[in-house]
Write an enzyme that holds these catalytic residues in place. Structure first.
Site, mmCIF file in Angstrom:
data_model
loop_
_atom_site.group_PDB
_atom_site.id
_atom_site.type_symbol
_atom_site.label_atom_id
_atom_site.label_comp_id
_atom_site.label_asym_id
_atom_site.label_seq_id
_atom_site.Cartn_x
_atom_site.Cartn_y
_atom_site.Cartn_z
ATOM 1 N N GLY A 1 0.967 -1.201 0.088
ATOM 2 C CA GLY A 1 0.057 -0.098 -0.054
ATOM 3 C C GLY A 1 0.887 1.254 -0.176
ATOM 4 O O GLY A 1 0.339 2.179 -0.512
ATOM 5 N N THR A 2 1.918 1.333 0.747
ATOM 6 C CA THR A 2 2.788 2.554 0.817
ATOM 7 C C THR A 2 3.331 2.821 -0.563
ATOM 8 O O THR A 2 3.279 3.987 -1.084
ATOM 9 C CB THR A 2 3.820 2.267 1.826
ATOM 10 O OG1 THR A 2 3.461 1.959 2.986
ATOM 11 C CG2 THR A 2 4.890 3.184 1.994
ATOM 12 N N GLN B 1 -7.449 0.474 3.619
ATOM 13 C CA GLN B 1 -8.763 -0.003 4.799
ATOM 14 C C GLN B 1 -9.939 -0.238 4.438
ATOM 15 O O GLN B 1 -10.507 -0.594 5.313
ATOM 16 C CB GLN B 1 -8.519 0.896 6.060
ATOM 17 C CG GLN B 1 -7.175 1.034 6.868
ATOM 18 C CD GLN B 1 -6.804 -0.029 7.419
ATOM 19 O OE1 GLN B 1 -7.523 -0.962 7.887
ATOM 20 N NE2 GLN B 1 -5.579 -0.133 7.985
ATOM 21 N N SER C 1 -4.016 -2.915 -0.490
ATOM 22 C CA SER C 1 -3.003 -3.636 -0.070
ATOM 23 C C SER C 1 -3.358 -4.840 0.468
ATOM 24 O O SER C 1 -4.337 -5.285 1.223
ATOM 25 C CB SER C 1 -2.143 -3.071 1.116
ATOM 26 O OG SER C 1 -1.395 -3.697 1.781
ATOM 27 N N HIS D 1 -2.496 -7.276 2.423
ATOM 28 C CA HIS D 1 -2.341 -7.938 3.782
ATOM 29 C C HIS D 1 -3.581 -7.298 4.474
ATOM 30 O O HIS D 1 -3.621 -7.706 6.014
ATOM 31 C CB HIS D 1 -0.984 -8.021 4.418
ATOM 32 C CG HIS D 1 -0.658 -6.301 5.064
ATOM 33 N ND1 HIS D 1 -0.641 -6.011 6.155
ATOM 34 C CD2 HIS D 1 -0.227 -5.314 4.115
ATOM 35 C CE1 HIS D 1 0.024 -4.754 6.043
ATOM 36 N NE2 HIS D 1 -0.071 -4.322 5.150
ATOM 37 N N THR E 1 10.760 -7.075 -10.970
ATOM 38 C CA THR E 1 10.235 -8.469 -11.070
ATOM 39 C C THR E 1 9.021 -8.415 -10.153
ATOM 40 O O THR E 1 8.934 -8.278 -9.016
ATOM 41 C CB THR E 1 11.344 -9.367 -10.988
ATOM 42 O OG1 THR E 1 12.347 -9.397 -11.807
ATOM 43 C CG2 THR E 1 10.741 -10.776 -11.038
ATOM 44 N N CYS F 1 3.395 1.750 14.306
ATOM 45 C CA CYS F 1 4.448 2.595 14.235
ATOM 46 C C CYS F 1 5.741 1.794 13.848
ATOM 47 O O CYS F 1 6.019 0.797 14.790
ATOM 48 C CB CYS F 1 4.523 3.489 15.197
ATOM 49 S SG CYS F 1 5.649 4.963 15.001
HETATM 50 C C1 LIG Z 1 -4.452 3.807 5.179
HETATM 51 C C2 LIG Z 1 -3.187 3.057 5.225
HETATM 52 N N1 LIG Z 1 -2.573 3.485 3.879
HETATM 53 C C3 LIG Z 1 -1.307 2.909 3.682
HETATM 54 C C4 LIG Z 1 -0.700 1.706 4.383
HETATM 55 C C5 LIG Z 1 0.550 1.090 4.125
HETATM 56 O O1 LIG Z 1 0.150 -0.219 3.534
HETATM 57 P P1 LIG Z 1 1.231 -1.087 3.379
HETATM 58 O O2 LIG Z 1 1.464 -1.771 4.846
HETATM 59 O O3 LIG Z 1 0.930 -2.411 2.547
HETATM 60 O O4 LIG Z 1 2.822 -0.617 3.009
HETATM 61 C C6 LIG Z 1 -1.506 1.163 5.499
HETATM 62 C C7 LIG Z 1 -1.259 0.075 6.614
HETATM 63 O O5 LIG Z 1 -0.996 0.257 7.494
HETATM 64 C C8 LIG Z 1 -2.814 1.971 5.782
HETATM 65 O O6 LIG Z 1 -3.725 1.504 6.914
#
Ligand SMILES: Cc1ncc(COP(=O)(O)O)c(C=O)c1O
Length: 381
Positions: free
Chosen positions: A70-71, A180, A200, A202, A238, A326
């Site tokens: 997600g990041t 989320q 994301s 997970h 990849t 965190c």
């Molecule tokens: C709202 C939100 N954005 C982004 C992320 C980041 O996702 P990832 O852990 O897959 O990098 C999270 C995860 O904690 C999240 O809750």
């Protein structure tokens, strides 16, 4: 086994998703970028997984870039859309973000070099549409407002936000961090107005380290990392084939089951919250008047510090969190709670519980008892 109420941090994999990974880690290995049969089989799996997730996001087939979580999807969205628009229209156009975005969005915007306009939220954590209206004009390149907040579970009014963006900042790209959201909302409707959508794996029973950015046709976007040109040159590197296959399986299973579990999860969560609030004067539920997803609630307790509370809960076999997980393990007062105007004396005592469809009534009872007991002990100490 602890009572795990930290599903917003990460979820266990759904069995069918874990199972779907294994062949791609063993006999069906292959680099999807190659030309031979082994590679082509892997590429087909990646593309089928892509189309599965596209259909769940409500974007046309092919409209999705696989990322490493997600990041990375958030960074690609904010910096990649801004970069593409700057290439086309010239530099230093503004980025608009809400005050409650995840750091992946906030810091990507802050480091982009473009001026950032931050839009506040009301006491329930909902984006203030009057302030958003003021922040929008023809110089805005990218707007990023999350679908669901990770700390308090509040759902943002994306349809109205999309309408405002279209009217006041035509041509701007609207990104939504829906990391989320997929477990709780049908994204075909919930993010219909967004041009770019981050998810994301997970957070909905898929593996960690796999994410995706849904891309509506015609949305300006460029890569933000350099490499071998994969993903139509939008995300070189990849592919994590096994992870991508499993993410699509988890997304499809979640989507198929969602309508059947929402009410049960919501009622379990509300039972927990109600019992804790009843037993403990000086406690509040955040975002109480806002639309919130079924599985997340954040409570604040007067005269309690989150860190001490989490330690006691951990000792009692209950895994929860203080809002966001965190990386350093150090708890700081949350920017989300600050933006909501939660007083510091309450914000330091925040506790987030996040449930899964698999969370049981017994687990809710056990957690309720442990939370009440821990808060009472801390207040006596
Ligand atoms: C709202 C939100 N954005 C982004 C992320 C980041 O996702 P990832 O852990 O897959 O990098 C999270 C995860 O904690 C999240 O809750």
């Amino acid at each position: 086994v602890p009572v795990y109420l930290d599903h917003a941090a990460t979820t266990p994999m759904l069995p069918e998703a874990a199972e779907a990974m294994i062949p791609w880690l063993t006999e069906r290995f292959g680099n999807p970028s190659g030309a031979h049969a082994v590679a082509r089989r892997a590429r087909r799996a990646v593309d089928e997984a892509r189309d599965t997730v596209c259909s769940l996001l409500g974007v046309p087939p092919g409209g999705l870039v696989w990322t490493g979580g997600g990041t990375e999807a958030d960074n690609l969205a904010v910096r990649g859309a801004l970069g593409a628009l700057e290439e086309r229209d010239g530099p230093r156009r503004a980025v608009v973000v809400s005050a409650v975005e995840h750091r992946a969005v906030r810091d990507a915007a802050a480091r982009s070099g473009a001026p950032v306009r931050t839009v506040g939220v009301d006491g329930d954590g909902v984006v203030d549409l009057a302030s958003l209206t003021e922040a929008l004009d023809a110089s805005v390149a990218v707007v990023s407002v999350m679908a669901v907040n990770n700390e308090v579970g509040v759902v943002q009014p994306l349809e109205e936000i999309a309408g405002l963006v279209a009217a006041r900042a035509p041509g701007a790209v609207l990104h939504t961090d829906a990391v989320q959201a997929l477990r709780w909302l049908d994204l075909r409707q919930a993010v219909a107005g967004a041009d770019l959508i981050s998810v994301s794996g997970h957070k909905f029973g898929g593996p960690q380290g796999v994410g995706a950015l849904g891309v509506r046709p015609g949305t300006p976007l460029r890569r933000v990392t350099e490499g071998g040109g994969q993903e139509r040159d939008l995300r070189p590197g990849t592919h994590n084939v096994a992870g991508i296959v499993a993410t699509a399986v988890a997304a499809a299973a979640t989507d198929a089951a969602r309508a059947g579990y929402l009410d049960a999860v919501r009622s379990r969560r509300d039972r927990l919250v109600g019992a804790v609030l009843d037993a403990l004067p000086g406690s509040v539920l955040l975002g109480a008047r806002a639309d919130r997803v079924a599985g997340i609630a954040t409570l604040c307790f007067e005269e309690v510090e989150s860190e001490a509370l989490l330690v006691l809960l951990d000792g009692a076999g209950v895994a929860a969190s203080a809002g966001s997980a965190c990386a350093s393990g150090a708890l700081q007062t949350s920017h989300v709670l600050a933006a909501m105007g939660v007083p510091e004396r309450l914000a330091v005592g925040a506790l987030r519980v996040s449930l899964a469809p698999s969370t049981t009534d017994d687990e809710v009872d056990e957690a309720t008892e442990a939370i009440v007991d821990a808060v009472q002990r801390l207040r006596k100490a």
